[in-house]
Write a protein that holds these residues in place. Sequence first.
Motif, PDB file in Angstrom:
ATOM      1  N   ILE A  18       0.659  -1.224   0.061  1.00 54.60           N
ATOM      2  CA  ILE A  18      -0.041  -0.131   0.043  1.00 54.60           C
ATOM      3  C   ILE A  18       0.682   1.326  -0.115  1.00 54.60           C
ATOM      4  O   ILE A  18       0.637   2.245  -0.959  1.00 54.60           O
ATOM      5  N   ALA A  19       1.946   1.227   1.003  1.00 57.21           N
ATOM      6  CA  ALA A  19       2.656   2.513   1.030  1.00 57.21           C
ATOM      7  C   ALA A  19       3.594   2.839  -0.114  1.00 57.21           C
ATOM      8  O   ALA A  19       3.749   4.025  -0.549  1.00 57.21           O
ATOM      9  N   ILE A  20       4.246   1.604  -0.561  1.00 54.64           N
ATOM     10  CA  ILE A  20       5.239   1.817  -1.884  1.00 54.64           C
ATOM     11  C   ILE A  20       4.869   1.882  -3.051  1.00 54.64           C
ATOM     12  O   ILE A  20       5.062   2.731  -3.975  1.00 54.64           O
ATOM     13  N   PHE A  21       3.603   0.954  -3.582  1.00 57.78           N
ATOM     14  CA  PHE A  21       3.305   0.718  -4.724  1.00 57.78           C
ATOM     15  C   PHE A  21       1.871   1.344  -4.641  1.00 57.78           C
ATOM     16  O   PHE A  21       1.550   1.455  -6.068  1.00 57.78           O
ATOM     17  N   PHE A 168      -2.032   4.168   4.691  1.00 60.49           N
ATOM     18  CA  PHE A 168      -3.099   4.015   3.443  1.00 60.49           C
ATOM     19  C   PHE A 168      -3.956   5.336   3.303  1.00 60.49           C
ATOM     20  O   PHE A 168      -4.155   5.928   2.138  1.00 60.49           O
ATOM     21  N   MET A 169      -3.960   5.904   4.418  1.00 61.46           N
ATOM     22  CA  MET A 169      -4.969   7.204   4.629  1.00 61.46           C
ATOM     23  C   MET A 169      -4.299   8.450   4.344  1.00 61.46           C
ATOM     24  O   MET A 169      -4.727   9.543   4.312  1.00 61.46           O
ATOM     25  N   GLY A 170      -2.799   8.351   4.242  1.00 57.57           N
ATOM     26  CA  GLY A 170      -1.833   9.376   4.158  1.00 57.57           C
ATOM     27  C   GLY A 170      -1.875  10.156   5.370  1.00 57.57           C
ATOM     28  O   GLY A 170      -1.801  11.480   5.183  1.00 57.57           O
ATOM     29  N   LEU A 171      -1.722   9.864   6.462  1.00 54.86           N
ATOM     30  CA  LEU A 171      -1.967  10.664   7.707  1.00 54.86           C
ATOM     31  C   LEU A 171      -0.862  10.746   8.279  1.00 54.86           C
ATOM     32  O   LEU A 171      -0.488  11.692   9.251  1.00 54.86           O
ATOM     33  N   GLU A 172       0.579  10.054   7.795  1.00 48.74           N
ATOM     34  CA  GLU A 172       1.779  10.062   8.463  1.00 48.74           C
ATOM     35  C   GLU A 172       2.256  11.476   8.942  1.00 48.74           C
ATOM     36  O   GLU A 172       2.758  11.707   9.924  1.00 48.74           O
TER      37      GLU A 172
END
Length: 175
Positions: A18-21, A168-172
């Motif tokens: 999910i994060a990389i690809f 996955f939700m882009g909250l980092e």
Amino acid sequence: MNQQLTTYIAITLAVACIAIFGIKLDQELNITGLKSDDCCTDEQLSNFQLTFDRTPCYGTCPVYSISINNSGKAIVMGHGHVEFEEIILQLTDEQLRSIAKLTYAANFYEIEDIYKQGERGCERYSTDSPHSVWSVTSGQYSNSVDFYYGCNNTPQTIPLMEEALVSFMGLENYL
């Protein structure tokens, strides 16, 4: 290979994919005996609900909550030590399906419902850590889990699910 290690590897791979690809999880998720056919049909997604609460710690741990409903509406509320008050997202059907599949891959519906100080599975613990409290329903499966991050020697399913969901939700960058 034991079940805990297998689950750990599967979730780590899911997070990486999910994060990389940015790819969806369409392959068979046969870790718990559940397959893609068992997960995420339109009928099962019709009652999908996910709630997640990250509680305070003694310090500056991020405090936030996430709720996702069956229409893909996701609400992220910041309660402390985060860079936002509220974020509202509309997930696509594929994103919603991927999150639901992640719960199956993580064996979420079969793990213990509580991991906190002094309870079975958390006999040894450190103090002042946050909890993560989850509730997920998908189709006929439902489970709620209260996980204390100070527990030693507990399954890493919950921390990995949280990491995957945040990524996955882009909250980092907000936490």
